[in-house]
Design a protein around this motif. Structure first.
Motif, PDB file in Angstrom:
ATOM      1  N   LEU A   1      17.829   8.226  -4.460  1.00 32.83           N
ATOM      2  CA  LEU A   1      16.452   7.438  -5.087  1.00 32.83           C
ATOM      3  C   LEU A   1      15.158   7.444  -4.158  1.00 32.83           C
ATOM      4  CD1 LEU A   1      18.293   4.020  -5.893  1.00 32.83           C
ATOM      5  CD2 LEU A   1      17.244   5.639  -7.464  1.00 32.83           C
ATOM      6  N   LEU A   2      15.538   8.130  -2.832  1.00 32.28           N
ATOM      7  CA  LEU A   2      14.214   8.322  -2.030  1.00 32.28           C
ATOM      8  C   LEU A   2      13.832   9.439  -2.166  1.00 32.28           C
ATOM      9  CD1 LEU A   2      15.827   7.359   1.594  1.00 32.28           C
ATOM     10  CD2 LEU A   2      14.033   6.092   0.334  1.00 32.28           C
ATOM     11  N   MET A   3      14.681  10.409  -3.009  1.00 31.44           N
ATOM     12  CA  MET A   3      13.905  11.617  -3.590  1.00 31.44           C
ATOM     13  C   MET A   3      13.009  11.339  -4.960  1.00 31.44           C
ATOM     14  SD  MET A   3      14.639  14.104  -1.455  1.00 31.44           S
ATOM     15  CE  MET A   3      14.781  12.552  -0.225  1.00 31.44           C
ATOM     16  N   VAL A   4      13.723  10.381  -5.538  1.00 29.06           N
ATOM     17  CA  VAL A   4      13.007  10.001  -6.960  1.00 29.06           C
ATOM     18  C   VAL A   4      11.434   9.428  -6.340  1.00 29.06           C
ATOM     19  CG1 VAL A   4      12.824   8.629  -8.811  1.00 29.06           C
ATOM     20  CG2 VAL A   4      15.004   9.747  -8.225  1.00 29.06           C
ATOM     21  N   ALA A   5      11.744   8.809  -5.374  1.00 24.98           N
ATOM     22  CA  ALA A   5      10.409   8.009  -4.753  1.00 24.98           C
ATOM     23  C   ALA A   5       9.576   8.963  -3.963  1.00 24.98           C
ATOM     24  CB  ALA A   5      11.157   6.896  -3.629  1.00 24.98           C
ATOM     25  N   GLY A   6       9.899  10.188  -3.812  1.00 25.98           N
ATOM     26  CA  GLY A   6       9.264  11.161  -3.251  1.00 25.98           C
ATOM     27  C   GLY A   6       9.066  11.575  -1.961  1.00 25.98           C
ATOM     28  N   TYR A   7      10.073  11.047  -1.279  1.00 26.72           N
ATOM     29  CA  TYR A   7       9.952  11.012   0.348  1.00 26.72           C
ATOM     30  C   TYR A   7      10.353  12.479   0.699  1.00 26.72           C
ATOM     31  CZ  TYR A   7       8.872   6.413   0.948  1.00 26.72           C
ATOM     32  OH  TYR A   7       7.745   5.409   0.816  1.00 26.72           O
ATOM     33  N   ASP A   8      10.816  13.462  -0.191  1.00 28.29           N
ATOM     34  CA  ASP A   8      11.092  14.922   0.026  1.00 28.29           C
ATOM     35  C   ASP A   8      11.932  15.242   1.051  1.00 28.29           C
ATOM     36  OD1 ASP A   8       9.299  17.282  -0.926  1.00 28.29           O
ATOM     37  OD2 ASP A   8       9.085  17.776   1.125  1.00 28.29           O
ATOM     38  N   ARG A   9      12.019  14.693   2.167  1.00 26.76           N
ATOM     39  CA  ARG A   9      12.881  15.296   2.902  1.00 26.76           C
ATOM     40  C   ARG A   9      13.488  14.150   3.861  1.00 26.76           C
ATOM     41  NH1 ARG A   9      11.891  21.091   5.478  1.00 26.76           N
ATOM     42  NH2 ARG A   9      11.719  22.206   3.324  1.00 26.76           N
TER      43      ARG A   9
ATOM     44  N   ARG B   1       6.823   4.706  -3.790  1.00 25.47           N
ATOM     45  CA  ARG B   1       6.076   5.915  -3.974  1.00 25.47           C
ATOM     46  C   ARG B   1       4.485   5.821  -3.590  1.00 25.47           C
ATOM     47  NH1 ARG B   1       7.390   8.240 -10.118  1.00 25.47           N
ATOM     48  NH2 ARG B   1       9.443   8.842  -9.508  1.00 25.47           N
TER      49      ARG B   1
ATOM     50  N   TYR C   1      12.110   2.205  -6.028  1.00 27.13           N
ATOM     51  CA  TYR C   1      11.815   3.700  -5.860  1.00 27.13           C
ATOM     52  C   TYR C   1      10.296   3.951  -6.475  1.00 27.13           C
ATOM     53  CZ  TYR C   1      13.948   2.814 -10.653  1.00 27.13           C
ATOM     54  OH  TYR C   1      14.248   2.501 -11.931  1.00 27.13           O
TER      55      TYR C   1
ATOM     56  N   TRP D   1       4.084  15.047  -8.385  1.00 28.06           N
ATOM     57  CA  TRP D   1       3.785  14.216  -9.534  1.00 28.06           C
ATOM     58  C   TRP D   1       2.559  13.998  -9.876  1.00 28.06           C
ATOM     59  CZ3 TRP D   1       7.388  13.916  -5.437  1.00 28.06           C
ATOM     60  CH2 TRP D   1       8.644  13.590  -5.809  1.00 28.06           C
TER      61      TRP D   1
ATOM     62  N   ALA E   1      11.943  12.170 -11.861  1.00 23.10           N
ATOM     63  CA  ALA E   1      12.973  12.533 -10.752  1.00 23.10           C
ATOM     64  C   ALA E   1      12.595  14.053 -10.633  1.00 23.10           C
ATOM     65  CB  ALA E   1      14.460  12.389 -10.950  1.00 23.10           C
ATOM     66  N   PRO E   2      12.329  14.502  -9.345  1.00 18.49           N
ATOM     67  CA  PRO E   2      12.247  15.864  -9.095  1.00 18.49           C
ATOM     68  C   PRO E   2      13.597  16.578  -8.915  1.00 18.49           C
ATOM     69  CG  PRO E   2      12.250  14.520  -6.978  1.00 18.49           C
ATOM     70  CD  PRO E   2      12.278  13.364  -8.109  1.00 18.49           C
ATOM     71  N   PRO E   3      13.721  17.643  -8.859  1.00 19.05           N
ATOM     72  CA  PRO E   3      14.849  18.362  -8.624  1.00 19.05           C
ATOM     73  C   PRO E   3      15.038  18.241  -6.969  1.00 19.05           C
ATOM     74  CG  PRO E   3      13.161  19.899  -9.677  1.00 19.05           C
ATOM     75  CD  PRO E   3      12.629  18.798  -9.319  1.00 19.05           C
TER      76      PRO E   3
ATOM     77  N   ALA F   1      13.712  17.335  -1.629  1.00 21.98           N
ATOM     78  CA  ALA F   1      13.295  17.630  -2.952  1.00 21.98           C
ATOM     79  C   ALA F   1      12.819  19.024  -3.343  1.00 21.98           C
ATOM     80  CB  ALA F   1      12.637  16.498  -3.562  1.00 21.98           C
TER      81      ALA F   1
END
Lengths: 582, 582
Positions: free
Chosen positions: B203-211, A133, A129, A24, B522-524, B240
Motif C-alpha cells: 500500500l505504501l508503494m500504491v501511495a507513491g513512497y517509492d522506496r 499521496r 493509501y 502519477w 498501483a505502480p509496478p 516501485a
C-alpha cells in the motif's frame, strides 16, 4: 529501473538529455493543439509537453486517454520551458514527449490528491493509501524518517546500543491496561504487549550494557481520547553509572542536535524548573514558556477587602496580558464563558484593565478601590494598557483553571507560534500521587523511580511530599518525554512496592525477576522515554499526531482501511482455548 | 557521570592521570601484601592495584570485602604495569587505588561470568541478565547493533524511507498461524500481530513512497522447532517502478556493503542460480556454495545393468568427495547410517572408491564391473583418490537426501568455514506448490507474488510449472531473505486468489483493501525481506540465533526469566468478553 530520473531532479543543465520518467498523472491540460501533463512521484513534479501534429500521433492518442492518478512511463527530451514556473524545482524545464506508456489506470479517487483536499476525515482514513499521496502527509513521513535517522545517529555517536526487547511479555496489573495475547502452546495463559520496555531496559543495565536505546512500539489499551493511539512509538533510553544531571545533559544534547540538523534551529541551554514552581507559576507540569504571563499570587493584596469569593479562597492568583486593556466587553464575556466551561470549571473571571491614564477598571470595582487595584497591578508588574486576569479558589484547581486561560490568551495573542520552540526540563516531581478512586497512593512516574534520598524518611509520614529523581522534557506546553533515576537497591524497591500497596507475594510474583536481578550487582542507573509520534508532530508544527503516522487508528481503535479488529474463525478460538462471551 | 573513564580506554599515554572507574568485579587476587582487582564494564577490563601498608588502609579493608560481580567505583592514579598483559587493550597500565566505594553488592552468581561459562541452557535463560554480561553475548548484541546501524545507513543513502507499519492488524487465514489480540473496545473482535508488513508495504508503494524499508518485529504462532522464535526481526523492503534485476542489484549492494563495513570482507558479484538448477545440482533451494560436490545425474550410465534398486529409480545421482578414497569401513558405515536416519530416509548408500592405482572399489561391485564404475567416475569427473557417493529413488526425495549427505561431507571435510561467506541469488522459484494435506496448490512465496508473464497461460493447465518473479538470498546454505515482484493489477490478483482456492467473497473480505487500492493507480513494485536475527548470527559465525537476541524465548515459546506467558486476572478476561475453556 523503469525510469532514468525521478520527477524531482531535472534541471536546466539537463536540457537536451533523453530521459524516462515514471509516476502519477497529477493533471492534464489539453488546449487544442498543445497538451501538458504534470507527472508526480515522491520526489517532485515534472511537466510533459505534447503538440498535436508535431508529436507522435500514437503518443498524443495515449495522452488523451489519461485520467487523474494514472500511472505512466514517459520518455522524451528535456527542453527549456517557455514560461518558467519558479514554484517548482523542475520549473525551468519540461519534457518534449516521444513515448508514453500507461502502466496502470485509475478510477476517479474519492477525494482530490492535493494539499488542501476535499476529503473528510473518515474517507481519508478509509483510503489512507490515497491520502498518503498528498504532499503534506508525504512531508510528515519524510520528517519522521529524518528524525529517526538523526536520533539514532546522535545516540550511536554517544555509544548507545540499540537493543531490541521482546514484544510478547507478561501482563502486570500496575499502570494502564495491557493488550494481551493468548498463548496457544501454553494453554490458558497470555502474553502482554509492552506498555514500555521499562523492566527490560533496567535488566540491560544490570547486564552491563551501560547505554541502551530503542525506537520501539508500545501499546496501551486505554479508552482513546482524541489524538491517542493504542500503539505508539517511543525513543526509549537508559544509562548506567549516572546521576540525574548526566541524563539531562545527554538528552538536552539530543534535543539541540535534532533541532539543529532537522530544522536548522539553534536552541539555547534548556531551563530547569521545579515541579513545584511549574505548578505555582504556570499551573501546569508542562508549561508553555514560549510566552510569559507567569502567575502572581495575590492573596496578601486581594483578601480581607470584603470580597467574599476571594476571602474564602485558598488562593487568589492572576497574570497580566500585555497591551490588552482595550479588550471589549464582548471579548471579556467570551473569556469568562471560556473559564466557566465545565471542563475548566471556574466560577467566574475577575479582570482589571490598566488604563492609559493610570486609572483602573475592573469587574470588581464594587469591592476594590483604585488603590487596591493599583496594589494588584504593582504586584503583578502590569503597565498602562495591560489587562489583569484573576481567579480564586482551591489551590490546585484554580492553578489549572488559570493555566487554561493563560494558554487561551497565548493563542489569542498569537504568542504560540508553531515555528518557535521553547524546550525546558521540569524536575523534582512528586514520587507519589493520591488516587481518589482506589484511596491509595500510586507511583506518579512508575514504581521503579527512586525517591530523593533526603526525602525517603517522609515515606511513612508525608508520602505526598516525597520528591522523586524524576524529570520531564517539555516543549511548547507538550510533555515530550519523561524519565527518572531508578531504584537499584533491592530493599528500597521492596519498600516502594510496599508503599504502593503490593504484598510481598504480589511484588515477587509480578516483578520477582527484577528484584532477583538487583541481588547480583545492579549499577546505579536511570533513563528517559520520549514520545516519538508527538516529537515528530511538534517538529512538523502540528498538534495532532495522526498525520505523522502512516496507518493510524481512529478513536475507537479501529483501522477502517483494513477493517480491523475483526471476528476470527471458531477453530482459531478453539485452538486458543477461548470462548467469546458476547 | 560517576566515572571519568570507561574500563576499556586507558592507555600508556594516560600514565599519571587521576581517574575514576566504575564497573563489576571480575576477580580479586589477594597475594599477601598485594591485591589486584579486575574491574569490568561494557568497554573492557582494567586492573586495579593495592598494596597493604602503602595503600590507604580503609581502601584495603573495603577491597577485602569484595566478591565477584560487586559493583564498585574505584579512584586512583594510572601507573605503568610491571608485567604487561598483551591480551588486554588496557594491558600496559594499572590503577594505583586511592579510593574505593561499593556501589552495590552481589550474591554469588549461579554460573561463572566468563567466556566459557559453566551454566546450562536453562539456567542461563532464567538469569539472562547475568548471561548477557558474558563477553560472547555482549559481542553478539554489539554486532547486531552495528548491523542495524549500517543497514539503515545503506538504505538511507539509497533514498529509502523507514516507515512504521502497524502492529495491531487483521487476522487472515492464509499462511502461518497468527497471534491474535482481543479488542476490548470492539467486543468479540480481535486484532492480529503481523507475520510481515506485506500488504502495508505494498500500500505504501500504491501511495507513491517509492522506496520503503523497516527493521520490524514479526510474529508467527508456529510449533517451535529448534532455533525458531515466535517473534523475530526482519529487514523489510519494497521498491516501485522496478524490475527483478533492480531489486537484486540494490540488495546485492547492501550485502556487499554490510560485509565490507562490518566484517571488512570484499564479496564478489553474487552468482544467480535458477531454482531448478539449485534443486538439480544441490538438492536444495538454499545451496551452500562454499564448496563443490555438485550433483551429477547417473541414470544413463548406472541403469539397466541389472541392479534393481537403480533400475527402478526415477533418478540415480551422486557427487564426488575429493581425496576421500581412504575412508575406512567404519567411516562409510557411519555415513550409511546417516543417510538411513528416519529424518533423511534413504534406503542405503552406494559408494565407489577411486583407488590410486586406477581401479575402483564399490559397495555394488556385484552388479557393476570396473568399466561400468569407470564410466560413473568419468561422468562425475572423479580423480584417483576420490570417493563417489550415489543415491537413487524418487527424484525430489533423492535430491533432498543427497543434499543432506553433501552437507554432512562438507562438515566432515571442514569445507564449511564460518568465516568464509558465499552468498548467491536463487531465482525463478515456482509460483505454486502442491499441498498434500489440503489437496490444493498454495502460494510458495505468498499470494501477492507475480507469475512470470510468459508462464501465466499455464496457470490452468500446468499450475505446478508456472514460475514466479521470486528470488531468495542464500548465504552459506541459509536462506537469509526472500522476495518477489508483486502483482499490481487487480484482475491478475483476483485470478491468483482464484487459483489459490479463494472465493471472490473470501478474497474481498480478507484483501479487499488491497484489491481496491489496485484500482487507483498501483505502480509496478517488488521487494524483499531479510531475516535480521539469522543475518546477525551468520555474521557472528554461528548457526543458532538465540544468542543474538537479548531476551529470547525457549522452544515452548516461554520467557523463563519473566515467567511468561502467564494466567491473567478474571476481571481482565471479563473486560475482554473472553472465557478460557481449559
Amino acid at each position: 529501473m523503469l525510469r532514468s530520473h525521478t520527477c524531482g531532479e531535472l534541471k536546466f543543465e539537463d536540457v537536451n538529455k533523453e530521459v524516462t520518467l515514471t509516476g502519477w498523472v497529477q493533471k492534464v491540460r489539453d488546449k487544442g493543439g498543445l497538451i501538458w501533463i504534470d507527472i508526480r512521484d515522491r520526489y517532485g513534479i515534472t511537466q510533459l509537453l505534447l503538440e498535436d501534429g508535431r508529436s507522435d500521433s500514437e503518443v498524443v492518442k495515449t495522452a488523451r486517454q489519461l485520467g487523474r492518478e494514472y500511472v505512466i512511463k514517459a520518455s522524451g527530451k528535456v527542453i527549456e520551458r517557455v514560461s518558467e514556473n519558479p514554484n517548482l524545482a523542475t520549473g525551468r524545464i519540461e519534457i518534449d514527449l516521444t513515448g508514453l506508456d500507461i502502466l496502470n489506470s485509475s478510477i476517479t479517487p474519492p477525494f482530490t490528491i492535493e494539499d488542501d483536499t476535499d476529503g473528510g476525515e473518515e474517507l481519508r482514513m478509509k483510503y489512507r493509501y490515497l491520502d498518503l499521496r498528498r504532499q503534506p502527509l508525504r512531508k510528515n513521513l519524510e520528517l519522521r524518517n529524518r528524525l529517526s535517522i538523526e536520533t539514532r545517529k546522535y545516540l550511536d555517536d554517544q555509544k548507545f546500543f540499540e537493543i531490541e526487547t521482546p514484544y510478547l511479555i507478561k501482563s502486570t496489573p500496575e499502570g494502564a491496561r495491557d493488550f494481551v495475547v493468548p498463548s496457544r502452546m501454553n494453554e490458558g495463559q497470555f502474553y502482554a504487549l509492552p506498555q514500555s520496555p521499562q523492566t527490560f531496559k533496567q535488566l540491560l543495565m544490570v547486564a552491563g550494557y551501560d547505554r541502551y536505546y530503542q525506537l520501539v512500539k508500545c501499546f496501551r489499551d486505554e479508552d482513546l481520547r482524541a489524538d491517542r493511539q493504542p500503539e505508539f512509538t517511543q525513543i526509549d533510553c537508559e544509562m548506567a553509572f549516572v546521576e540525574q544531571d548526566d541524563i539531562l545533559s545527554t538528552f538536552e544534547g539530543m534535543v539541540k542536535y535534532l533541532f539543529k540538523t532537522v530544522k536548522g534551529i539553534d536552541i539555547p541551554e534548556l531551563p530547569r524548573m521545579d515541579y513545584a514552581d511549574a505548578m505555582k507559576f504556570y499551573g501546569s507540569d508542562k508549561p508553555d514558556i514560549r510566552f510569559g504571563m507567569k502567575f502572581v499570587e495575590l492573596n496578601d493584596v486581594a483578601q480581607n477587602k470584603g470580597f467574599k469569593v476571594f476571602d474564602d479562597a485558598e488562593l487568589v492568583v492572576g497574570f497580566v496580558a500585555d497591551g490588552c486593556a482595550e479588550y471589549s466587553r464582548k471579548q471579556l464575556d467570551k473569556l469568562t464563558e471560556f473559564v466557566k466551561k465545565p471542563q475548566i470549571g471556574a466560577k467566574g473571571l475577575v479582570y482589571v484593565k490598566c488604563n492609559e491614564d493610570g486609572s483602573f477598571k475592573s469587574s470588581v470595582d464594587k469591592f476594590f478601590d483604585q488603590d487596591a487595584l493599583k496594589s494588584w497591578s504593582d504586584k503583578i508588574s502590569a503597565k498602562s494598557g495591560d489587562l489583569l486576569f484573576v481567579l480564586s479558589g482551591e489551590k490546585d484547581k484554580v492553578r489549572k483553571q488559570l493555566n487554561e486561560l493563560r494558554l487561551e490568551m497565548g493563542n489569542r495573542m498569537e504568542l504560540r507560534d508553531p515555528n518557535v520552540f521553547a524546550p525546558l526540563w521540569v524536575v523534582d516531581f512528586p514520587l507519589l500521587e493520591w488516587d481518589e478512586d482506589s484511596k491509595r497512593y500510586h507511583a506518579m512516574h512508575h514504581p521503579f523511580t527512586s525517591p530523593k534520598p533526603e526525602d525517603i524518611s517522609m515515606l511513612d509520614t508525608k508520602p505526598g511530599e516525597v520528591r522523586a529523581n524524576a524529570y520531564d522534557l517539555v516543549i511548547n506546553g507538550v510533555e515530550i518525554g519523561g524519565g527518572s533515576i531508578r531504584i537499584h537497591d533491592r530493599d528500597l524497591q521492596k519498600l516502594m512496592f510496599k508503599h504502593l500497596g503490593f504484598t510481598d507475594e504480589e511484588a515477587q510474583d509480578q516483578f520477582g525477576f527484577l528484584l532477583n536481578a538487583f541481588e547480583y550487582g545492579a549499577p546505579p542507573h536511570g533513563g528517559i522515554a520520549l514520545g516519538f509520534d508527538r516529537l515528530t508532530a511538534l517538529f512538523g508544527g502540528q498538534d495532532s499526531i495522526r498525520d505523522f503516522i502512516a496507518f493510524p487508528k481512529n478513536n475507537s481503535g479501529r483501522d477502517i482501511m483494513i477493517d480491523s479488529p475483526s471476528i476470527i474463525a471458531d477453530d482459531q478460538l478453539d485452538e486458543l482455548n477461548l470462548k467469546v462471551t458476547v
